[in-house]
Write a protein that holds these residues in place. Structure first.
Motif, mmCIF file in Angstrom:
data_model
loop_
_atom_site.group_PDB
_atom_site.id
_atom_site.type_symbol
_atom_site.label_atom_id
_atom_site.label_comp_id
_atom_site.label_asym_id
_atom_site.label_seq_id
_atom_site.Cartn_x
_atom_site.Cartn_y
_atom_site.Cartn_z
ATOM 1 N N TRP A 167 36.943 16.182 -81.183
ATOM 2 C CA TRP A 167 36.809 14.781 -81.568
ATOM 3 C C TRP A 167 38.089 14.012 -81.224
ATOM 4 C CZ3 TRP A 167 37.596 18.759 -85.021
ATOM 5 C CH2 TRP A 167 38.721 18.678 -85.858
ATOM 6 N N GLY A 168 37.982 12.667 -81.250
ATOM 7 C CA GLY A 168 39.138 11.819 -80.973
ATOM 8 C C GLY A 168 39.044 11.119 -79.637
ATOM 9 N N ASP A 169 40.202 10.832 -79.066
ATOM 10 C CA ASP A 169 40.278 10.109 -77.796
ATOM 11 C C ASP A 169 39.670 10.950 -76.668
ATOM 12 O OD1 ASP A 169 40.929 8.174 -75.939
ATOM 13 O OD2 ASP A 169 42.960 8.937 -75.629
ATOM 14 N N ASN A 170 39.054 10.256 -75.719
ATOM 15 C CA ASN A 170 38.393 10.961 -74.611
ATOM 16 C C ASN A 170 38.559 10.202 -73.308
ATOM 17 O OD1 ASN A 170 36.868 13.142 -73.620
ATOM 18 N ND2 ASN A 170 34.954 12.003 -73.793
ATOM 19 N N THR A 171 39.646 9.434 -73.221
ATOM 20 C CA THR A 171 39.885 8.565 -72.063
ATOM 21 C C THR A 171 39.860 9.324 -70.752
ATOM 22 O OG1 THR A 171 41.288 7.186 -73.477
ATOM 23 C CG2 THR A 171 41.456 6.856 -71.093
ATOM 24 N N HIS A 172 40.365 10.564 -70.770
ATOM 25 C CA HIS A 172 40.429 11.370 -69.546
ATOM 26 C C HIS A 172 39.488 12.576 -69.590
ATOM 27 C CE1 HIS A 172 43.857 9.083 -68.031
ATOM 28 N NE2 HIS A 172 44.375 9.156 -69.236
ATOM 29 N N GLY A 173 38.519 12.516 -70.494
ATOM 30 C CA GLY A 173 37.582 13.634 -70.591
ATOM 31 C C GLY A 173 38.139 14.831 -71.329
ATOM 32 N N GLN A 174 39.201 14.616 -72.125
ATOM 33 C CA GLN A 174 39.869 15.736 -72.792
ATOM 34 C C GLN A 174 39.030 16.419 -73.864
ATOM 35 O OE1 GLN A 174 40.921 12.499 -72.626
ATOM 36 N NE2 GLN A 174 42.325 12.005 -74.287
ATOM 37 N N LEU A 175 37.881 15.819 -74.202
ATOM 38 C CA LEU A 175 36.963 16.486 -75.139
ATOM 39 C C LEU A 175 35.992 17.408 -74.401
ATOM 40 C CD1 LEU A 175 36.130 13.619 -77.671
ATOM 41 C CD2 LEU A 175 38.002 15.281 -77.711
ATOM 42 N N GLY A 176 35.914 17.261 -73.083
ATOM 43 C CA GLY A 176 35.095 18.173 -72.276
ATOM 44 C C GLY A 176 33.608 17.953 -72.387
ATOM 45 N N LEU A 177 33.173 16.766 -72.823
ATOM 46 C CA LEU A 177 31.760 16.515 -73.119
ATOM 47 C C LEU A 177 30.983 15.912 -71.953
ATOM 48 C CD1 LEU A 177 32.288 15.066 -76.717
ATOM 49 C CD2 LEU A 177 31.586 17.398 -76.094
ATOM 50 N N GLY A 178 31.637 15.747 -70.810
ATOM 51 C CA GLY A 178 30.942 15.206 -69.641
ATOM 52 C C GLY A 178 30.985 13.702 -69.539
ATOM 53 N N HIS A 179 31.697 13.036 -70.452
ATOM 54 C CA HIS A 179 31.848 11.577 -70.405
ATOM 55 C C HIS A 179 33.250 11.219 -70.908
ATOM 56 C CE1 HIS A 179 31.510 11.414 -74.799
ATOM 57 N NE2 HIS A 179 30.435 12.192 -74.705
ATOM 58 N N LYS A 180 33.539 9.901 -70.993
ATOM 59 C CA LYS A 180 34.874 9.465 -71.408
ATOM 60 C C LYS A 180 34.825 8.574 -72.656
ATOM 61 C CE LYS A 180 36.951 9.694 -66.778
ATOM 62 N NZ LYS A 180 37.733 8.951 -65.742
ATOM 63 N N ASN A 181 33.812 8.722 -73.444
ATOM 64 C CA ASN A 181 33.686 7.922 -74.660
ATOM 65 C C ASN A 181 34.399 8.592 -75.825
ATOM 66 O OD1 ASN A 181 31.941 6.152 -73.258
ATOM 67 N ND2 ASN A 181 30.213 7.517 -73.669
ATOM 68 N N MET A 182 35.082 7.790 -76.664
ATOM 69 C CA MET A 182 35.739 8.331 -77.844
ATOM 70 C C MET A 182 34.699 8.861 -78.824
ATOM 71 S SD MET A 182 38.926 5.712 -78.572
ATOM 72 C CE MET A 182 37.868 4.276 -78.783
ATOM 73 N N VAL A 183 35.110 9.851 -79.623
ATOM 74 C CA VAL A 183 34.202 10.490 -80.573
ATOM 75 C C VAL A 183 34.880 10.552 -81.936
ATOM 76 C CG1 VAL A 183 32.999 12.624 -81.171
ATOM 77 C CG2 VAL A 183 33.060 11.855 -78.783
ATOM 78 N N SER A 184 34.275 9.969 -82.965
ATOM 79 C CA SER A 184 34.898 9.925 -84.285
ATOM 80 C C SER A 184 34.360 10.979 -85.253
ATOM 81 C CB SER A 184 34.705 8.529 -84.911
ATOM 82 O OG SER A 184 33.322 8.275 -85.127
ATOM 83 N N ILE A 185 33.345 11.722 -84.829
ATOM 84 C CA ILE A 185 32.806 12.829 -85.624
ATOM 85 C C ILE A 185 32.769 14.071 -84.741
ATOM 86 C CG2 ILE A 185 30.773 13.717 -86.850
ATOM 87 C CD1 ILE A 185 30.101 10.917 -87.678
ATOM 88 N N GLN A 198 44.341 13.922 -62.593
ATOM 89 C CA GLN A 198 42.920 13.732 -62.363
ATOM 90 C C GLN A 198 42.165 14.017 -63.654
ATOM 91 O OE1 GLN A 198 41.352 15.174 -58.460
ATOM 92 N NE2 GLN A 198 43.322 16.208 -58.298
ATOM 93 N N SER A 199 41.086 13.271 -63.879
ATOM 94 C CA SER A 199 40.302 13.435 -65.096
ATOM 95 C C SER A 199 39.176 14.436 -64.872
ATOM 96 C CB SER A 199 39.722 12.089 -65.533
ATOM 97 O OG SER A 199 40.753 11.185 -65.886
ATOM 98 N N LEU A 200 39.221 15.542 -65.600
ATOM 99 C CA LEU A 200 38.151 16.535 -65.575
ATOM 100 C C LEU A 200 37.368 16.375 -66.869
ATOM 101 C CD1 LEU A 200 40.076 19.715 -64.306
ATOM 102 C CD2 LEU A 200 38.902 17.969 -62.952
ATOM 103 N N VAL A 201 36.142 15.913 -66.787
ATOM 104 C CA VAL A 201 35.386 15.599 -68.001
ATOM 105 C C VAL A 201 34.602 16.789 -68.539
ATOM 106 C CG1 VAL A 201 35.231 13.156 -67.419
ATOM 107 C CG2 VAL A 201 33.430 14.724 -66.652
ATOM 108 N N VAL A 202 34.576 17.877 -67.790
ATOM 109 C CA VAL A 202 33.960 19.112 -68.287
ATOM 110 C C VAL A 202 34.931 20.260 -68.030
ATOM 111 C CG1 VAL A 202 31.584 18.357 -67.964
ATOM 112 C CG2 VAL A 202 32.766 19.489 -66.097
ATOM 113 N N PRO A 203 34.948 21.275 -68.891
ATOM 114 C CA PRO A 203 35.853 22.410 -68.699
ATOM 115 C C PRO A 203 35.627 23.098 -67.352
ATOM 116 C CG PRO A 203 34.979 22.425 -70.917
ATOM 117 C CD PRO A 203 34.208 21.370 -70.166
ATOM 118 N N ARG A 204 36.726 23.428 -66.698
ATOM 119 C CA ARG A 204 36.653 24.085 -65.397
ATOM 120 C C ARG A 204 37.457 25.385 -65.428
ATOM 121 N NH1 ARG A 204 38.414 20.617 -60.260
ATOM 122 N NH2 ARG A 204 36.539 19.489 -60.967
#
Length: 527
Positions: free
Chosen positions: A251-269, A311-317
């Motif tokens: 959860w949290g910031d996802n500007t560079h895909g650091q949540l690994g969810l396939g998108h760049k939207n922030m997640v609060s839960i 570079q932004s990797l939005v899914v784990p590689r």
């Protein structure tokens, strides 16, 4: 970890092999990994690198390329180290916390001081010891053996104490915690029941309770009640929580895909990270200075995602790294450690790599001297032939010339040619950022594909606002399209800062016009 793992870090590679062999623990910190704290096997603590912020603990602000003893910490039996932007904390085996640097908005300490928390305890009696310490960007937190969390430093977002607006305070929470970590401006902790609580900044959903607003107090993260969390890792503004079953919640910031969810939207839960290829997750890591996420999964495979090499990797590689530390050494933008690297005491004998490193430029064993613009470099013909097709061809086709013990070279500078020869011995590049283009030129001239690829990756790692124009111009001149595109994207993302640098103004008129056209096509000038 072994000394070979230490050599992945540029600041460590600058040290003498004899000193490296004595290292027990090290943490690389500071801007772009330009500083380090080292504990040797005999308990002596050394500081190395940039010290403008006074974080070396040597009592001054003098930077050094030579290890300087931190006398206040030597032989204190250091167990762990944690580094903020302008502050460092050390934990001893006795459970003491030493801290120094910029402690808050007014207090600056240049020498490590043992922290006395009794003044913050009712009755003035601190009966427990500390077992772990963590740092955000401007604050720190420590865990006691009886499950309490103490925090200190900057408190703008109440990241030190969720119920107090004081700039310097310690928070004692009425729950038993087993793990504590810090985001840039928030603090997260795991209880012995596997629950997660957080306090501090929440503008990007860092606290994981469903909102994006800053709220005073300690908040329980909304992880499903049946999930038991064992460990957390905190990035700048995001958190990775590892469950007992080896499942990740993010959860949290996802500007560079650091949540690994396939998108760049922030997640609060918290969201369960489901990537079939990863399988069971064994360990996770992140740093409060960067937006990269790293995980060790089944069969010790290392996965990375988020901001990797700009570079932004939005899914784990899946990566080729062997461990978590290597991922931060090579893929992180800031190249700082997520935790101290401890060298195994079992590693007694030097490896072949260590012997080769010692043999480079060793006048006592070399059979060939290469003289570059009047300066000598002592090497071994056999090693050059094994490591380089250029030298292999030279020695075969020009036997008469190479029978001599000295070869003169004028085409490339001494620093670059020495770095090239050292690379043949160690497989590591040790050269300042401004010299990398010349080294890449050498690699192209000598048809060394491995060195070419390493130089390009190094350019990406070393790229910043000040030098990107130099790299951009070079990539255009050498027709390195992939590198040109990487530089272009970096400039566009930092457009205002880059165009104000001296190097950008030095670009030739054609390059600037071409950039403006390309940037316009990429909609870089839209407001």
């Amino acid at each position: 970890m072994t000394t070979r793992n230490l050599m992945k870090w540029r600041i460590i590679r600058s040290l003498e092999p004899k000193f490296i062999s004595k290292i027990h623990m090290v943490i690389v910190h500071g801007y772009l990994g330009c500083s380090a704290l080292i504990v040797t096997k005999d308990g002596i603590v050394y500081a190395l690198g940039n010290n403008e912020s006074g974080c070396s603990g040597t009592g001054d602000t003098c930077s050094t390329l030579c290890p300087t003893e931190v006398k206040a910490l030597s032989r204190k039996d250091i167990k762990s180290l944690a580094c903020a932007t302008d502050e460092v904390s050390a934990l001893t085996e006795k459970g003491e916390i030493y801290s120094w640097g910029k402690r808050n908005s007014t207090l600056q300490e240049y020498t490590p001081t043992c922290q006395d928390f009794t003044s913050t305890v009712v009755g003035g009696n601190l009966s427990h010891t500390f077992v772990d310490v963590a740092c955000g960007k401007f604050h720190s937190a420590a865990l006691t053996n009886d499950g309490k969390v103490y925090a200190w430093g900057q408190n703008i977002y109440r990241q030190v104490n969720g119920n107090d607006s004081m700039d310097r305070c310690v928070g004692i929470l009425g729950m038993k915690f087993v793990n504590v970590r810090c985001c840039s401006a928030s603090t997260m902790a795991v209880t012995d029941k596997g629950e997660v609580y957080g306090w501090g900044s929440n503008t990007k959903g860092e606290l994981g309770h469903g909102s994006y607003t800053n709220e005073i107090g300690v908040h329980k993260v909304k992880i499903p009640t049946e999930v038991v969390i064992e460990k957390i890792a905190c990035g700048q503004s995001h958190t990775l929580a590892l469950s007992k079953e080896g499942v990740l919640y993010v959860w949290g910031d996802n500007t560079h895909g650091q949540l690994g969810l396939g998108h760049k939207n922030m997640v609060s839960i918290p969201v369960k990270l489901e990537v079939e290829e990863m399988g069971k997750v064994l360990d996770v890591a992140a740093t409060p200075f960067d937006d990269i996420s790293v995980a060790m999964c089944e069969c010790n495979q290392i996965f990375i995602w988020g901001l990797c090499l700009e570079q932004s990797l939005v899914v784990p590689r899946r990566s080729q790294f062997d461990n978590l530390h290597d991922a931060f050494a090579y893929a992180s933008s800031y190249t700082v450690m997520h935790q101290p690297l401890i060298v195994s005491d079992e590693e007694q004998e030097m490896s072949l790599t260590d012997h080769l490193r010692q043999a480079f430029d060793d006048v006592t064993s070399s059979d060939l001297t290469i003289c570059v613009r009047g300066k000598s470099i002592h090497v071994h013909k056999a090693i050059l032939m094994i490591s380089s097709s250029y030298f292999r061809t030279m020695f075969k086709e020009h036997c008469a010339e190479t029978d001599q013990s000295v070869i003169e070279h004028e085409q490339f500078s001494y620093d670059v040619y020495r770095a090239f020869l050292k690379y043949l011995y160690t497989d590591h590049i040790d050269v300042p950022a401004e010299n990398i283009p010349e080294l890449l030129d050498l690699a192209i001239t000598y048809s060394d594909r491995g060195l070419c690829d390493s130089c390009v990756e190094l350019i990406k790692r070393e790229m910043n606002v000040a030098n990107v124009s130099l790299f951009y111009s070079f990539s255009i001149q050498r027709k390195l399209k992939a590198l040109e595109d990487f530089c272009f994207k970096f400039i566009v993302n930092n457009l205002t800062a880059v165009v104000e640098t001296p190097d950008f103004s030095k670009l030739d008129e054609f390059t600037i016009k071409s950039f403006i056209v390309k940037a316009g096509q990429a909609s870089a000038f839209k407001t």
